[in-house]
Design an enzyme around this catalytic site. Sequence first.
Site, PDB file in Angstrom:
ATOM      1  N   THR A 297      48.736 -14.852   3.566  1.00 27.89           N
ATOM      2  CA  THR A 297      47.450 -14.443   4.131  1.00 27.89           C
ATOM      3  C   THR A 297      47.310 -14.860   5.595  1.00 27.89           C
ATOM      4  O   THR A 297      47.947 -15.829   6.028  1.00 27.89           O
ATOM      5  CB  THR A 297      46.309 -15.074   3.299  1.00 27.89           C
ATOM      6  OG1 THR A 297      45.067 -14.847   3.961  1.00 27.89           O
ATOM      7  CG2 THR A 297      46.488 -16.579   3.138  1.00 27.89           C
ATOM      8  N   ASP A 298      46.440 -14.154   6.294  1.00 19.33           N
ATOM      9  CA  ASP A 298      46.134 -14.546   7.683  1.00 19.33           C
ATOM     10  C   ASP A 298      45.328 -15.842   7.740  1.00 19.33           C
ATOM     11  O   ASP A 298      45.229 -16.478   8.793  1.00 19.33           O
ATOM     12  CB  ASP A 298      45.369 -13.422   8.413  1.00 19.33           C
ATOM     13  CG  ASP A 298      44.056 -13.018   7.744  1.00 19.33           C
ATOM     14  OD1 ASP A 298      43.761 -13.504   6.635  1.00 19.33           O
ATOM     15  OD2 ASP A 298      43.325 -12.196   8.344  1.00 19.33           O
ATOM     16  N   GLU A 299      44.761 -16.239   6.596  1.00 18.02           N
ATOM     17  CA  GLU A 299      43.916 -17.446   6.591  1.00 18.02           C
ATOM     18  C   GLU A 299      44.698 -18.717   6.896  1.00 18.02           C
ATOM     19  O   GLU A 299      44.106 -19.738   7.231  1.00 18.02           O
ATOM     20  CB  GLU A 299      43.215 -17.596   5.234  1.00 18.02           C
ATOM     21  CG  GLU A 299      42.235 -16.492   4.962  1.00 18.02           C
ATOM     22  CD  GLU A 299      41.309 -16.805   3.798  1.00 18.02           C
ATOM     23  OE1 GLU A 299      41.084 -17.987   3.499  1.00 18.02           O
ATOM     24  OE2 GLU A 299      40.822 -15.850   3.192  1.00 18.02           O
TER      25      GLU A 299
ATOM     26  N   LYS B  95      47.983 -21.799   0.401  1.00 18.31           N
ATOM     27  CA  LYS B  95      48.847 -20.673   0.813  1.00 18.31           C
ATOM     28  C   LYS B  95      49.778 -21.116   1.943  1.00 18.31           C
ATOM     29  O   LYS B  95      50.947 -20.740   1.971  1.00 18.31           O
ATOM     30  CB  LYS B  95      47.996 -19.467   1.257  1.00 18.31           C
ATOM     31  CG  LYS B  95      47.224 -18.778   0.148  1.00 18.31           C
ATOM     32  CD  LYS B  95      48.103 -18.176  -0.950  1.00 18.31           C
ATOM     33  CE  LYS B  95      48.873 -16.951  -0.507  1.00 18.31           C
ATOM     34  NZ  LYS B  95      49.598 -16.327  -1.643  1.00 18.31           N
TER      35      LYS B  95
ATOM     36  N   TYR C 192      41.940 -23.092  -0.355  1.00 16.30           N
ATOM     37  CA  TYR C 192      42.764 -21.907  -0.652  1.00 16.30           C
ATOM     38  C   TYR C 192      43.811 -21.694   0.442  1.00 16.30           C
ATOM     39  O   TYR C 192      45.004 -21.569   0.164  1.00 16.30           O
ATOM     40  CB  TYR C 192      41.879 -20.658  -0.791  1.00 16.30           C
ATOM     41  CG  TYR C 192      42.647 -19.355  -0.663  1.00 16.30           C
ATOM     42  CD1 TYR C 192      43.531 -18.948  -1.650  1.00 16.30           C
ATOM     43  CD2 TYR C 192      42.498 -18.542   0.472  1.00 16.30           C
ATOM     44  CE1 TYR C 192      44.257 -17.758  -1.530  1.00 16.30           C
ATOM     45  CE2 TYR C 192      43.213 -17.362   0.602  1.00 16.30           C
ATOM     46  CZ  TYR C 192      44.091 -16.973  -0.400  1.00 16.30           C
ATOM     47  OH  TYR C 192      44.809 -15.804  -0.268  1.00 16.30           O
TER      48      TYR C 192
HETATM   49  P1  NAD Z   1      44.005 -11.575  -7.528  1.00 13.32           P
HETATM   50  O1  NAD Z   1      43.243 -12.845  -7.693  1.00 13.32           O
HETATM   51  O2  NAD Z   1      43.299 -10.285  -7.672  1.00 13.32           O
HETATM   52  O3  NAD Z   1      45.207 -11.553  -8.584  1.00 13.32           O
HETATM   53  C1  NAD Z   1      46.043 -12.651  -8.799  1.00 13.32           C
HETATM   54  C2  NAD Z   1      46.910 -12.373 -10.014  1.00 13.32           C
HETATM   55  O4  NAD Z   1      47.789 -13.502 -10.183  1.00 13.32           O
HETATM   56  C3  NAD Z   1      46.114 -12.225 -11.311  1.00 13.32           C
HETATM   57  O5  NAD Z   1      46.584 -11.141 -12.063  1.00 13.32           O
HETATM   58  C4  NAD Z   1      46.371 -13.540 -12.041  1.00 13.32           C
HETATM   59  O6  NAD Z   1      46.337 -13.434 -13.454  1.00 13.32           O
HETATM   60  C5  NAD Z   1      47.762 -13.897 -11.545  1.00 13.32           C
HETATM   61  N1  NAD Z   1      48.003 -15.339 -11.626  1.00 13.32           N
HETATM   62  C6  NAD Z   1      47.191 -16.342 -11.196  1.00 13.32           C
HETATM   63  N2  NAD Z   1      47.732 -17.525 -11.492  1.00 13.32           N
HETATM   64  C7  NAD Z   1      48.922 -17.282 -12.080  1.00 13.32           C
HETATM   65  C8  NAD Z   1      49.955 -18.108 -12.590  1.00 13.32           C
HETATM   66  N3  NAD Z   1      49.864 -19.445 -12.571  1.00 13.32           N
HETATM   67  N4  NAD Z   1      51.054 -17.520 -13.119  1.00 13.32           N
HETATM   68  C9  NAD Z   1      51.154 -16.161 -13.152  1.00 13.32           C
HETATM   69  N5  NAD Z   1      50.207 -15.333 -12.707  1.00 13.32           N
HETATM   70  C10 NAD Z   1      49.099 -15.888 -12.174  1.00 13.32           C
HETATM   71  O7  NAD Z   1      44.737 -11.694  -6.131  1.00 13.32           O
HETATM   72  P2  NAD Z   1      44.974 -10.563  -5.021  1.00 13.32           P
HETATM   73  O8  NAD Z   1      43.739 -10.405  -4.232  1.00 13.32           O
HETATM   74  O9  NAD Z   1      45.623  -9.401  -5.648  1.00 13.32           O
HETATM   75  O10 NAD Z   1      46.013 -11.325  -4.092  1.00 13.32           O
HETATM   76  C11 NAD Z   1      47.418 -11.205  -4.342  1.00 13.32           C
HETATM   77  C12 NAD Z   1      48.165 -12.043  -3.332  1.00 13.32           C
HETATM   78  O11 NAD Z   1      47.851 -11.614  -2.016  1.00 13.32           O
HETATM   79  C13 NAD Z   1      47.803 -13.535  -3.381  1.00 13.32           C
HETATM   80  O12 NAD Z   1      48.969 -14.264  -3.133  1.00 13.32           O
HETATM   81  C14 NAD Z   1      46.821 -13.705  -2.229  1.00 13.32           C
HETATM   82  O13 NAD Z   1      46.869 -15.003  -1.716  1.00 13.32           O
HETATM   83  C15 NAD Z   1      47.368 -12.691  -1.246  1.00 13.32           C
HETATM   84  N6  NAD Z   1      46.379 -12.138  -0.304  1.00 13.32           N
HETATM   85  C16 NAD Z   1      45.269 -11.491  -0.789  1.00 13.32           C
HETATM   86  C17 NAD Z   1      44.373 -10.903   0.114  1.00 13.32           C
HETATM   87  C18 NAD Z   1      43.159 -10.159  -0.362  1.00 13.32           C
HETATM   88  O14 NAD Z   1      42.374  -9.725   0.489  1.00 13.32           O
HETATM   89  N7  NAD Z   1      42.956  -9.957  -1.640  1.00 13.32           N
HETATM   90  C19 NAD Z   1      44.611 -10.999   1.489  1.00 13.32           C
HETATM   91  C20 NAD Z   1      45.720 -11.707   1.933  1.00 13.32           C
HETATM   92  C21 NAD Z   1      46.625 -12.238   1.026  1.00 13.32           C
HETATM   93  O1  TDX Z   2      28.881 -12.078  -1.785  1.00 11.69           O
HETATM   94  C1  TDX Z   2      29.505 -12.295  -0.739  1.00 11.69           C
HETATM   95  N1  TDX Z   2      28.834 -12.315   0.452  1.00 11.69           N
HETATM   96  C2  TDX Z   2      29.448 -12.559   1.634  1.00 11.69           C
HETATM   97  O2  TDX Z   2      28.798 -12.573   2.699  1.00 11.69           O
HETATM   98  C3  TDX Z   2      30.916 -12.521  -0.732  1.00 11.69           C
HETATM   99  C4  TDX Z   2      31.702 -12.496  -2.011  1.00 11.69           C
HETATM  100  C5  TDX Z   2      31.528 -12.747   0.483  1.00 11.69           C
HETATM  101  N2  TDX Z   2      30.827 -12.779   1.627  1.00 11.69           N
HETATM  102  C6  TDX Z   2      31.530 -12.988   2.918  1.00 11.69           C
HETATM  103  C7  TDX Z   2      32.489 -14.155   2.987  1.00 11.69           C
HETATM  104  C8  TDX Z   2      33.541 -13.643   3.948  1.00 11.69           C
HETATM  105  O3  TDX Z   2      33.101 -13.847   5.285  1.00 11.69           O
HETATM  106  O4  TDX Z   2      32.344 -11.819   3.100  1.00 11.69           O
HETATM  107  C9  TDX Z   2      33.611 -12.153   3.699  1.00 11.69           C
HETATM  108  C10 TDX Z   2      34.713 -11.731   2.749  1.00 11.69           C
HETATM  109  O5  TDX Z   2      34.668 -12.583   1.619  1.00 11.69           O
HETATM  110  P1  TDX Z   2      35.735 -12.436   0.411  1.00 11.69           P
HETATM  111  O6  TDX Z   2      35.715 -11.035  -0.077  1.00 11.69           O
HETATM  112  O7  TDX Z   2      35.467 -13.542  -0.550  1.00 11.69           O
HETATM  113  O8  TDX Z   2      37.129 -12.640   1.171  1.00 11.69           O
HETATM  114  P2  TDX Z   2      37.711 -13.837   2.086  1.00 11.69           P
HETATM  115  O9  TDX Z   2      37.119 -15.142   1.710  1.00 11.69           O
HETATM  116  O10 TDX Z   2      37.596 -13.400   3.518  1.00 11.69           O
HETATM  117  O11 TDX Z   2      39.255 -13.874   1.617  1.00 11.69           O
HETATM  118  C11 TDX Z   2      39.962 -12.656   1.262  1.00 11.69           C
HETATM  119  O12 TDX Z   2      40.843 -12.282   2.300  1.00 11.69           O
HETATM  120  C12 TDX Z   2      41.914 -13.156   2.581  1.00 11.69           C
HETATM  121  C13 TDX Z   2      40.769 -12.872  -0.012  1.00 11.69           C
HETATM  122  O13 TDX Z   2      39.893 -13.264  -1.072  1.00 11.69           O
HETATM  123  C14 TDX Z   2      41.862 -13.898   0.182  1.00 11.69           C
HETATM  124  O14 TDX Z   2      42.672 -13.985  -0.982  1.00 11.69           O
HETATM  125  C15 TDX Z   2      42.713 -13.467   1.351  1.00 11.69           C
HETATM  126  O15 TDX Z   2      43.715 -14.410   1.615  1.00 11.69           O
END
Ligand code: NAD
Ligand code: TDX
Length: 359
Positions: free
Chosen positions: A143-145, A174, A170
């Site tokens: 992630t960019d975080e 990562k 988190y």
């Molecule tokens: P998500 O939370 O939707 O899904 C995570 C999946 O991993 C789930 O199916 C869960 O059951 C599985 N999981 C969790 N713990 C586990 C374990 N111990 N063993 C096996 N499986 C397990 O996540 P996502 O949003 O699809 O993110 C996927 C990846 O991308 C993550 O590594 C996250 O850090 C990264 N990422 C997500 C975002 C985003 O915006 N969603 C952005 C940047 C990076």
């Molecule tokens: O109800 C809400 N109201 C609100 O203002 C929620 C759920 C979020 N927010 C804000 C928090 C953040 O500034 O919106 C922005 C986005 O929040 P999230 O959807 O929770 O995402 P974020 O915390 O930015 O992280 C996501 O992007 C980077 C993913 O969950 C991470 O897994 C990824 O690494």
Amino acid sequence: MTLPYALDTITVAQIAKFESKIMKILITGGAGFIGSNFVHYWAEQHPEDSIIVFDALTYAANRASLASLQNKITFVEGDITDREAVDAVMAGVDCVVHFAAESHNDRAIADPFIFTKTNVIGTHTLLESARQHKVSRFHHISTDEVFGDIPLNEKYKFSESTRYNPRSPYSASKAGSDHVVNAYFETYKLPVTISNCTNNFGPYQHPEKLIPRSIIRLLHGQNIPIYGEGNQVRDWLYVKDHCRAIELILQKGKIGDTYCVGGMTEEVTNLQIAQKLIKALGLSENKIEFVTDRAGHDVKYAIDWSKINKELGWQPEHDFDTWLTTTVEWYKNNEAWWKETANEAESFYKAQGEQVLTK
Ligand code: NAD
Ligand code: TDX
């Protein structure tokens, strides 16, 4: 001690695997949001490959996301921190694409230890097993975080050379996982690649995240809960564009390299997203409420994706507004997919003491 591979040998072997077209690909976290989108994408683009999904089915997973692929994939329920289970599934695998993680910042604030366990220990367990099984490629989704946040008045963006500076449990977990992945490349020459992407959105995203939560609440006639003043900025990336980026990295990426993947060309605040969603659903009244802010809330993320653009020819297919409309339509048409998990997500926020401050 002799290294298990010489780097040159691995590069040639890896290219040979990808050119031979038939591959056994292990996708961890394939029942989650991005993972399930990637499983659909890969099954469509590479029907000849053998796909294994390995997922612990935590609260974040949804088996329904993979229902239409039942006969095309092998699903294995298992935990990435369980070495025995991981070794069993790793046998004969050519390529690992590692999505499995605890992914939600608000849950990390409430219960941080599981994030370190899954994201750091789980990734390390997979890496060690991949090394022992001599896999030809390990791609890690990050992630960019990990780079921290950018002050709102600054125009610079994160890139592959930005120093790590995670600010939340988190993102720290990562960042830890990224370091272990890089260590396995430097020390054991495991053929790894990493992508650090921005906030994804699109179908099959858990209703706890901003965009699906907002759409679902509007569909229920409720308000969008905005943290703080809603001036935070994210670099939104449509999940299918992200899947194409991963495919390109697997096919043409340089072993040992990191690629930053982002989506936006202009800044959009959380508040502006809420306004766009209200408009997309044809509503006009004020459906925004300001609620308790997130602890340690990162104000801005922005990614410079020029490396993957120049080296691999990647760019987003459409702009943010177009993909947002597609996403709104998907949630409107798939209530059965989100109904139960949306209730669970709202219970989570209630239990955390989320309170409406002003409307
Ligand atoms: P998500 O939370 O939707 O899904 C995570 C999946 O991993 C789930 O199916 C869960 O059951 C599985 N999981 C969790 N713990 C586990 C374990 N111990 N063993 C096996 N499986 C397990 O996540 P996502 O949003 O699809 O993110 C996927 C990846 O991308 C993550 O590594 C996250 O850090 C990264 N990422 C997500 C975002 C985003 O915006 N969603 C952005 C940047 C990076
Ligand atoms: O109800 C809400 N109201 C609100 O203002 C929620 C759920 C979020 N927010 C804000 C928090 C953040 O500034 O919106 C922005 C986005 O929040 P999230 O959807 O929770 O995402 P974020 O915390 O930015 O992280 C996501 O992007 C980077 C993913 O969950 C991470 O897994 C990824 O690494």
